[in-house]
Design a protein around this motif. Sequence first.
Motif, PDB file in Angstrom:
ATOM      1  N   GLU A 187     -16.807  47.619  -5.405  1.00 21.71           N
ATOM      2  CA  GLU A 187     -17.939  47.542  -6.320  1.00 21.71           C
ATOM      3  C   GLU A 187     -19.210  47.223  -5.556  1.00 21.71           C
ATOM      4  O   GLU A 187     -19.184  46.924  -4.362  1.00 21.71           O
ATOM      5  CB  GLU A 187     -17.679  46.482  -7.391  1.00 21.71           C
ATOM      6  CG  GLU A 187     -17.409  45.090  -6.839  1.00 21.71           C
ATOM      7  CD  GLU A 187     -16.951  44.093  -7.902  1.00 21.71           C
ATOM      8  OE1 GLU A 187     -16.991  44.420  -9.097  1.00 21.71           O
ATOM      9  OE2 GLU A 187     -16.567  42.971  -7.518  1.00 21.71           O
ATOM     10  N   ARG A 247     -21.800  47.137 -10.822  1.00 24.69           N
ATOM     11  CA  ARG A 247     -22.593  48.278 -10.368  1.00 24.69           C
ATOM     12  C   ARG A 247     -24.086  47.983 -10.420  1.00 24.69           C
ATOM     13  O   ARG A 247     -24.592  47.341 -11.354  1.00 24.69           O
ATOM     14  CB  ARG A 247     -22.350  49.510 -11.246  1.00 24.69           C
ATOM     15  CG  ARG A 247     -20.974  50.118 -11.156  1.00 24.69           C
ATOM     16  CD  ARG A 247     -20.708  50.804  -9.821  1.00 24.69           C
ATOM     17  NE  ARG A 247     -19.446  51.527  -9.859  1.00 24.69           N
ATOM     18  CZ  ARG A 247     -18.242  50.955  -9.686  1.00 24.69           C
ATOM     19  NH1 ARG A 247     -18.151  49.655  -9.457  1.00 24.69           N
ATOM     20  NH2 ARG A 247     -17.147  51.684  -9.737  1.00 24.69           N
ATOM     21  N   ASN A 266     -13.752  45.912  -9.420  1.00 23.64           N
ATOM     22  CA  ASN A 266     -14.180  47.306  -9.317  1.00 23.64           C
ATOM     23  C   ASN A 266     -15.201  47.674 -10.394  1.00 23.64           C
ATOM     24  O   ASN A 266     -15.504  48.849 -10.573  1.00 23.64           O
ATOM     25  CB  ASN A 266     -12.977  48.241  -9.447  1.00 23.64           C
ATOM     26  CG  ASN A 266     -12.024  48.156  -8.273  1.00 23.64           C
ATOM     27  OD1 ASN A 266     -12.170  48.862  -7.293  1.00 23.64           O
ATOM     28  ND2 ASN A 266     -11.044  47.259  -8.370  1.00 23.64           N
ATOM     29  N   ARG A 267     -15.760  46.693 -11.101  1.00 25.62           N
ATOM     30  CA  ARG A 267     -16.572  46.990 -12.279  1.00 25.62           C
ATOM     31  C   ARG A 267     -18.059  46.688 -12.114  1.00 25.62           C
ATOM     32  O   ARG A 267     -18.865  47.048 -12.978  1.00 25.62           O
ATOM     33  CB  ARG A 267     -16.021  46.204 -13.477  1.00 25.62           C
ATOM     34  CG  ARG A 267     -14.635  46.649 -13.880  1.00 25.62           C
ATOM     35  CD  ARG A 267     -13.945  45.667 -14.803  1.00 25.62           C
ATOM     36  NE  ARG A 267     -14.716  45.441 -16.021  1.00 25.62           N
ATOM     37  CZ  ARG A 267     -14.349  44.592 -16.969  1.00 25.62           C
ATOM     38  NH1 ARG A 267     -13.240  43.882 -16.837  1.00 25.62           N
ATOM     39  NH2 ARG A 267     -15.092  44.438 -18.043  1.00 25.62           N
TER      40      ARG A 267
END
Length: 324
Positions: free
Chosen positions: A280, A253, A250-251
């Motif tokens: 992500e 970007r 989820n990190r």
Amino acid sequence: MIRLHRCAGPSARANSGADMKIDFETNVFPLFHPQSVDDLKDPCPVFDGSVWHVFGSSGTVTTETWRILHATAPDLYGPWTEHEPIELPINGTGVAAPGVIHESGVFHMFIQTEFMKSGGRCEHAVSNDGFHWVVLSPAILAIPDTEEDGIYDPHPAVIGGKRYLAYSAMPKFTRVPQPDIYLARSQSDSWFGPWKRIGKILDHNDVPHHNTREDPDYEWGIEGAQLVELPDGRVLLNATCFLPNGLRGNRQRVFFAIADEVSGPYVSIGPVLEPGQPGENGHSTVMIEGSQLSLFYQSRVAATDHRWRYGLARCDVALFSKVA
């Protein structure tokens, strides 16, 4: 096919500094699902004057096994037709992530050979149609025992009429790669080089929303860089960071940074696209056509069973004139 739309008003909001937010006017995800693989990554769309091509990595993150994706469409939104993966006579454990540009009727592909270990080459291949390729001499080689001990993710760009390659490079590592962004310029006014290394243009410490090298839960470095010239002459750097907080998966970007000169210094305006649900996004290509900026990106979210797919988001390029 699942389509996630996020719409804003005709004018997105923007402000100066690292906290700039972009409300993309349209965001379509996923554009299509692959026919026979788990994941699609590292998209590079290219228009040849009549047809859109997208080159990328197709395979699976489970074993980090990749082939070179090639698909075509009459429009960026599709419908996309997948073709047989491109086979190149290139050796390496990570032959993937092609950066492609079309100029004077010729496709030029720059592609990595490694990304999870030292060494590696930025290979150069050419094609007249996007289907049949000839491999030429490598553009750039890793330099052992330096900050460019490993290189990957090359992407070509024309800035100020000059031809450049942005790429990730990293020193030797013991846990995971910690790449920064580097730049090389063609000395022949063509894509055939020779290539002069300009050096590092973006470091971990230049990106406040990126995990630090000392982070005990460090995930990865800065990668997937691309440069594009803005209408006002400044340079937009489009790349991938890894947030310092949150669960893994989820990190990652997409973020933008802006500089007055191609060699920097670059000032990040922060992550520009949120996945909208657990997941992500990352490695992407920006295209500017007239007043519109298109972001062709990769993302994995709960709705795709956390498999990587491609998306397309668009906004008004005039937004960036508001960034000091």
